[in-house]
Design a protein around this motif. Structure first.
Motif, PDB file in Angstrom:
ATOM      1  N   CYS A 194      -4.876 -16.314 -10.029  1.00  0.00           N
ATOM      2  CA  CYS A 194      -5.317 -14.985  -9.505  1.00  0.00           C
ATOM      3  C   CYS A 194      -4.395 -13.903 -10.131  1.00  0.00           C
ATOM      4  N   ARG A 195      -4.961 -12.791  -9.657  1.00  0.00           N
ATOM      5  CA  ARG A 195      -4.348 -11.395 -10.004  1.00  0.00           C
ATOM      6  C   ARG A 195      -4.671 -10.332  -9.097  1.00  0.00           C
ATOM      7  N   GLU A 196      -4.006  -9.260  -9.005  1.00  0.00           N
ATOM      8  CA  GLU A 196      -4.172  -8.244  -8.055  1.00  0.00           C
ATOM      9  C   GLU A 196      -3.718  -6.971  -8.555  1.00  0.00           C
ATOM     10  N   ARG A 197      -4.588  -5.741  -8.290  1.00  0.00           N
ATOM     11  CA  ARG A 197      -3.952  -4.541  -8.645  1.00  0.00           C
ATOM     12  C   ARG A 197      -3.813  -3.873  -7.197  1.00  0.00           C
ATOM     13  N   GLY A 198      -2.625  -2.756  -7.202  1.00  0.00           N
ATOM     14  CA  GLY A 198      -2.266  -2.375  -6.103  1.00  0.00           C
ATOM     15  C   GLY A 198      -1.828  -0.782  -6.488  1.00  0.00           C
ATOM     16  N   ARG A 199      -1.918  -0.272  -5.164  1.00  0.00           N
ATOM     17  CA  ARG A 199      -1.546   1.439  -5.144  1.00  0.00           C
ATOM     18  C   ARG A 199      -0.650   1.774  -4.015  1.00  0.00           C
ATOM     19  N   GLU A 200       0.445   2.192  -4.479  1.00  0.00           N
ATOM     20  CA  GLU A 200       1.324   2.827  -3.648  1.00  0.00           C
ATOM     21  C   GLU A 200       0.844   3.894  -2.779  1.00  0.00           C
ATOM     22  N   ILE A 201       1.145   3.678  -1.275  1.00  0.00           N
ATOM     23  CA  ILE A 201       0.977   4.673  -0.374  1.00  0.00           C
ATOM     24  C   ILE A 201       1.727   5.315   0.190  1.00  0.00           C
ATOM     25  N   ALA A 202       1.595   6.451   0.665  1.00  0.00           N
ATOM     26  CA  ALA A 202       2.870   7.506   1.421  1.00  0.00           C
ATOM     27  C   ALA A 202       2.981   7.095   2.540  1.00  0.00           C
ATOM     28  N   ASP A 203       2.203   6.374   3.337  1.00  0.00           N
ATOM     29  CA  ASP A 203       2.481   6.005   4.877  1.00  0.00           C
ATOM     30  C   ASP A 203       2.561   4.545   4.884  1.00  0.00           C
ATOM     31  N   PRO A 204       3.837   3.886   4.748  1.00  0.00           N
ATOM     32  CA  PRO A 204       3.941   2.462   4.863  1.00  0.00           C
ATOM     33  C   PRO A 204       3.975   2.049   6.291  1.00  0.00           C
ATOM     34  N   PRO A 205       3.849   0.972   6.837  1.00  0.00           N
ATOM     35  CA  PRO A 205       3.964   0.514   8.292  1.00  0.00           C
ATOM     36  C   PRO A 205       5.211   0.921   8.604  1.00  0.00           C
ATOM     37  N   ASP A 206       5.514   1.181  10.020  1.00  0.00           N
ATOM     38  CA  ASP A 206       6.482   1.487  10.668  1.00  0.00           C
ATOM     39  C   ASP A 206       6.976  -0.020  10.989  1.00  0.00           C
ATOM     40  N   SER A 214       4.130  -9.433  -4.072  1.00  0.00           N
ATOM     41  CA  SER A 214       4.772  -9.440  -5.233  1.00  0.00           C
ATOM     42  C   SER A 214       4.929  -7.890  -5.914  1.00  0.00           C
ATOM     43  N   ILE A 215       3.703  -7.062  -5.622  1.00  0.00           N
ATOM     44  CA  ILE A 215       3.537  -5.863  -6.198  1.00  0.00           C
ATOM     45  C   ILE A 215       4.549  -4.972  -5.228  1.00  0.00           C
ATOM     46  N   ILE A 216       4.458  -5.023  -3.893  1.00  0.00           N
ATOM     47  CA  ILE A 216       5.241  -4.484  -2.992  1.00  0.00           C
ATOM     48  C   ILE A 216       6.781  -4.605  -3.580  1.00  0.00           C
ATOM     49  N   GLY A 217       7.182  -5.833  -3.788  1.00  0.00           N
ATOM     50  CA  GLY A 217       8.516  -5.975  -4.029  1.00  0.00           C
ATOM     51  C   GLY A 217       8.809  -5.438  -5.348  1.00  0.00           C
ATOM     52  N   SER A 218       7.959  -4.994  -6.262  1.00  0.00           N
ATOM     53  CA  SER A 218       8.417  -4.416  -7.455  1.00  0.00           C
ATOM     54  C   SER A 218       8.690  -3.059  -7.467  1.00  0.00           C
ATOM     55  N   LEU A 219       8.491  -2.420  -6.057  1.00  0.00           N
ATOM     56  CA  LEU A 219       8.899  -0.941  -5.720  1.00  0.00           C
ATOM     57  C   LEU A 219      10.234  -0.902  -5.029  1.00  0.00           C
ATOM     58  N   PRO A 220      10.889   0.124  -4.878  1.00  0.00           N
ATOM     59  CA  PRO A 220      11.951   0.330  -4.109  1.00  0.00           C
ATOM     60  C   PRO A 220      11.892  -0.092  -2.874  1.00  0.00           C
ATOM     61  N   GLU A 221      12.931  -0.731  -2.197  1.00  0.00           N
ATOM     62  CA  GLU A 221      12.671  -1.345  -0.667  1.00  0.00           C
ATOM     63  C   GLU A 221      12.265  -0.192   0.098  1.00  0.00           C
ATOM     64  N   GLY A 222      11.367  -0.846   1.097  1.00  0.00           N
ATOM     65  CA  GLY A 222      10.849   0.101   1.921  1.00  0.00           C
ATOM     66  C   GLY A 222       9.406   0.660   1.335  1.00  0.00           C
ATOM     67  N   ALA A 223       9.115   0.580   0.289  1.00  0.00           N
ATOM     68  CA  ALA A 223       7.854   1.210  -0.231  1.00  0.00           C
ATOM     69  C   ALA A 223       6.626   0.036   0.309  1.00  0.00           C
ATOM     70  N   TRP A 224       5.423   0.583   0.125  1.00  0.00           N
ATOM     71  CA  TRP A 224       4.365  -0.306   0.305  1.00  0.00           C
ATOM     72  C   TRP A 224       3.060  -0.037  -0.457  1.00  0.00           C
ATOM     73  N   THR A 225       2.250  -1.084  -0.588  1.00  0.00           N
ATOM     74  CA  THR A 225       0.870  -0.693  -1.445  1.00  0.00           C
ATOM     75  C   THR A 225      -0.114  -1.407  -0.889  1.00  0.00           C
ATOM     76  N   VAL A 226      -1.263  -1.205  -1.076  1.00  0.00           N
ATOM     77  CA  VAL A 226      -2.467  -1.488  -0.657  1.00  0.00           C
ATOM     78  C   VAL A 226      -3.138  -2.066  -1.882  1.00  0.00           C
ATOM     79  N   SER A 227      -3.803  -3.199  -1.385  1.00  0.00           N
ATOM     80  CA  SER A 227      -4.705  -3.733  -2.843  1.00  0.00           C
ATOM     81  C   SER A 227      -5.883  -3.188  -3.063  1.00  0.00           C
ATOM     82  N   THR A 228      -6.191  -2.805  -4.283  1.00  0.00           N
ATOM     83  CA  THR A 228      -7.213  -2.385  -4.708  1.00  0.00           C
ATOM     84  C   THR A 228      -8.200  -3.250  -5.353  1.00  0.00           C
TER      85      THR A 228
END
Length: 270
Positions: free
Chosen positions: A131-143, A72-86
């Protein structure tokens, strides 16, 4: 409307999400899907493995929660972006032992790329957990073109075990060790956050039982501080912070190479 723009009810519209299966999602049957501005997922009742106290383990929810709320966090960013759970929180509002049938999770983004909330219900519509989650966008999403899905859960795990057995936890000194094997990886090739949550809650429950407490896990909060690579042994060091008849608090530090990779506070109440 592009991702990250708030809609009328305060929830952020989701971009198209590319889901990637992994060993943890296959083991727990927790593959999510997109339903408009909501991410949903289910987990079969037989994957709610027991803990050391004989009750369904809250840690068994870790992969489902991390997948549904995390995507859900990943989907709130532009398509192709990725986050990790903190950070991930799970609060039990109805005993897991009372859950009827499979569990369903749903989540919505609250803050683009950083925060989402969700809930789990059983087959009868009873609210089981928030439940809830905090995430952080990363510069190296999966290929995604070469994303690994072939290493996933291969049936080599005996499902007629408690959660510690399924995860191959072994006791060591004042804590436990989680062997980080390929089947526990996320799509980026490191330990899945839901597995570190599951292992930490399993260790906390075992520690509590060994100390003579029969209280059930009521909530947990894990903070991921650094990634854990495959092929290492992750130490789970437990510390009892409060030992009461109606309230028990355990901290679990996940340590590799002398550094804390995750820390979890697990509460148990009557």
């Amino acid at each position: 409307m592009r991702a990250g723009v708030s809609v009328a009810d305060g929830v952020n519209a989701l971009s198209a999400i590319q889901f990637v299966l992994s060993g943890p999602t296959k083991l727990f049957g927790a593959g999510p899907w997109q339903d408009g501005d909501t991410v949903r997922g289910v987990m079969p009742a037989d994957r709610l493995f027991p803990g050391a106290d004989g009750r369904p383990a809250v840690g068994s929810l870790g992969v489902l929660v991390d997948e549904v709320v995390g995507y859900s966090i990943i989907g709130s960013l532009p398509e192709g972006a990725w986050t990790v759970s903190t950070e991930i929180w799970i609060d039990i509002v109805r005993p897991l032992a009372d859950a009827e049938g499979e569990l369903s999770a749903s989540a919505r983004s609250i803050a683009p790329g950083s925060f989402a909330t969700g809930e789990l219900i059983d087959a009868s519509g009873n609210l089981i957990a928030e439940c809830r989650e905090r995430g952080r966008e990363i510069a190296d999403p999966p290929d995604f073109a070469v994303a690994r899905t072939d290493f996933a859960f291969d049936g080599a795990v005996d499902l007629d075990q408690d959660l510690s057995g399924v995860l191959s936890l072994r006791e060591m000194g004042e804590g436990w060790v989680l062997p980080v094997v390929p089947r526990w990886e996320n799509p980026r090739g490191v330990l899945h956050g839901g597995i570190s949550l599951a292992a930490s809650e399993a260790a906390a429950t075992a520690s509590r039982v060994e100390a003579g407490s029969d209280l059930a896990t009521s909530s947990l909060h894990i903070v991921h501080t650094r990634a854990v690579p495959s092929g290492v042994d992750l130490e789970l060091r437990t510390t009892t912070r409060h030992a009461g008849r109606t309230l028990w608090v355990t901290d679990v530090d996940a340590v590799w190479n002398g550094k804390v990779c995750a820390t979890t506070r697990v509460s148990a109440q009557a």
